[in-house]
Design an enzyme around this catalytic site. Structure first.
Site, PDB file in Angstrom:
ATOM      1  N   LYS A 184       0.852  -1.188   0.000  1.00 15.76           N
ATOM      2  CA  LYS A 184       0.000   0.000   0.000  1.00 15.76           C
ATOM      3  C   LYS A 184       0.888   1.238   0.000  1.00 15.76           C
ATOM      4  CE  LYS A 184      -1.426   2.550   3.159  1.00 15.76           C
ATOM      5  NZ  LYS A 184      -1.268   3.825   2.428  1.00 15.76           N
ATOM      6  N   GLU A 389      12.161  16.927  13.883  1.00 15.82           N
ATOM      7  CA  GLU A 389      12.510  16.539  12.506  1.00 15.82           C
ATOM      8  C   GLU A 389      11.707  17.452  11.572  1.00 15.82           C
ATOM      9  OE1 GLU A 389      10.689  12.878  10.994  1.00 15.82           O
ATOM     10  OE2 GLU A 389      12.494  12.467   9.860  1.00 15.82           O
TER      11      GLU A 389
END
Ligand code: NAD
Length: 485
Positions: A184, A389
């Site tokens: 997926k 991040e």
């Protein structure tokens, strides 16, 4: 099973045709589709099939049905088909590169080309790898053997930053070890995956590789499914935790490649003028949307000011633009969700009055998700730009005074993906590298990967590894035989 080393006819996929799911060897339409946007324009340029829960069930059932025959083939038979797959991908290389730029944004002539070429190389090389049966003991009365057996159906879930490379990094080792797969892709970048799935249908037996695109809930359905033996996941740490929780239902094997906040440590004796270009690309390549991008550069205070000046001088003429233009160095941010996260981070940098010698202001009037190359000079250690991040083209360059201090700062992170150390005294640099709590550390080089080099994160950057013999082994069960003679 026919010998498919040489394919009966050349593989041909029409890149202009509507996108379809690949299930049980057939291309299947979904009842609904979803928009795919070009991040350089934010215009819808394609429709992707939105697989239903029932179609995902069919894909898992197809992979389960295909497993016994695929696992029964020899390594060489599977390897030959995977090499044929590499040839078939190669034949469609240019179309994949263009499509990657259109859906992901990265420059066609550099990053997109590099990603697709590296991915095909990976498929071709992994096809040749083997896990040999090991004899641990062979005495007159006793034999101990260790073998590796495939797991069954593997569920692969991929992110939007390197959809081709990270996808095929999973396909090749999964199939060569004898497993079948349902993949997926990220709903932001489903198209290249759907096309490499279509190509696969002309190479592999039905059900060996199935591709179902759709929303996040399909990922959840995969992680909970009792007929999936392993999840190979690349994405954020937050989602990785959910994968691990729901994978516990049937004690799935789990490989997680997650986020990072990689430190690059530039020691006082580093050849800083030479490494500035390398570190620029290490931080800003793929517009910073890279798990192993250098996300905080620590530079010894004695050279910090010169380093920042040289870095900004190198960075300031790099162009951010549409990846289809030859002159573009950095493409747009792949999606609006990530762009909005970056807007928030830029606002925080501004609100705190940090020094910004380059960039700093996002031009929100532009149609595409363009974010300027931004350098933040010596923000405090506890600032968001150092601690988080960013996953975008913004980089803090922080001064440090001594080695103990910088090691402590580099390690004071929940992440532990990778890092780098730069210094002329190689032994001193290696001594620092040995103390970094990360899965990979480079010394006076960066971002080297290899088929035989294991890659994985420590702490909350992941679990397990990809690549190398260890990565291959993660697609298998270890099986020990003991024979009394
Ligand atoms: P994400 O976690 O949002 O999505 C990744 C995939 O998970 C997508 O396919 C998504 O549809 C699926 N997903 C979402 N919810 C799910 C659920 N509950 N269960 C199962 N699947 C679910 O990540 P992203 O934003 O696509 O990617 C960016 C992140 O990936 C960054 O943190 C980056 O550092 C990380 N990353 C890590 C590596 C690595 O090798 N360590 C490589 C690339 C990216």
């Amino acid at each position: 099973m026919t010998d498919q080393t040489t394919l009966a006819k050349p593989v041909s996929v029409d890149f202009a045709a509507p996108y379809k799911l690949s299930i049980a060897g057939k291309l299947i339409e979904a009842n609904r589709t979803f928009d795919v946007l070009n991040p350089a324009t934010n215009e819808v340029f394609a429709q992707a099939p939105e697989g239903s829960p029932e179609q995902l069930e069919e894909a898992i059932a197809a992979a389960k049905a295909a497993f016994p025959a695929w696992a029964a083939l020899s390594w060489d038979e599977r390897g030959a088909m995977i090499e044929a797959y590499a040839d078939a991908l190669e034949a469609h290389k240019d179309e994949l590169i263009t499509l990657l730029t259109l859906e992901q944004g990265k420059p066609r002539h550099s990053m997109a080309k590099g990603e697709v070429e590296a991915a095909i190389f990976w498929v071709r090389e992994v096809a040749k790898r083997r896990l040999e049966r090991e004899i641990l003991e062979d005495t007159p009365d006793h034999v101990v053997e260790v073998d590796h057996t495939p797991l069954g159906v593997v569920g692969a879930i991929t992110p939007w930053n390197f959809p081709v490379l990270l996808g095929l990094w999973k396909v090749a080792p999964c199939l060569v070890t004898g497993n079948t797969m349902v993949m997926k892709p990220s709903p932001y970048t489903p198209l290249c995956t759907l096309r490499f799935g279509e190509i696969a249908q002309q190479v592999f037996p039905a059900g060996v590789l199935n591709i179902v695109s759709g929303g996040n809930e399909l990922g959840q359905q995969m992680t909970e499914h009792p007929d999936i033996a392993k999840i190979s996941f690349t994405g954020s740490t937050a989602t990785g935790k959910k994968v691990m929780a729901s994978g516990s239902t049937n004690l799935k094997r789990i490989t997680l490649e997650l986020g990072g906040n990689d430190a690059a440590i530039v020691l006082a004796d580093a050849d800083w003028e030479t490494i500035v270009p390398t570190l620029f690309w290490a931080a800003f390549g793929n517009s910073g949307q890279w798990c192993i991008a250098s996300k905080r550069i620590y530079v010894h205070r004695s050279i910090h000011a010169q380093f920042v000046e040289a870095f900004v001088a190198f960075a300031k003429d790099k162009t951010v633009g549409n990846g289809m233009n030859e002159s573009t160095d950095l493409g747009p941010i792949q999606n609006r969700m990530q762009y909005d996260k970056l807007r928030d981070l830029f606002a925080d940098v501004k609100a705190n009055g940090y020094k910004v010698p380059l960039g700093g202001t996002i031009d929100e009037s532009l149609a595409g998700n363009f974010v300027p190359i931004t350098v933040v000079d010596n923000p405090p250690e506890n600032s968001r730009i150092v601690q988080e991040e960013p996953f975008g083209p913004i980089l803090p360059i922080v001064a440090f005074d001594d080695v103990e201090e910088v090691i402590a700062k580099a390690n004071a992170s929940p992440f532990g993906l990778a890092g780098s150390v730069w210094g002329r005294d190689r032994d001193a640099a290696i001594a620092v590298a040995r103390r970094l709590e990360t899965g990979t550390v480079w010394v006076n080089e960066i971002h080297i990967h290899g088929i035989d080099i294991p890659f994985g994160g420590h702490k909350q950057s992941g679990m397990g590894v990809e690549n190398g013999a260890e990565g291959l082994a993660e697609f298998t069960n270890t099986k020990t035989y003991m024979f009394h003679k």
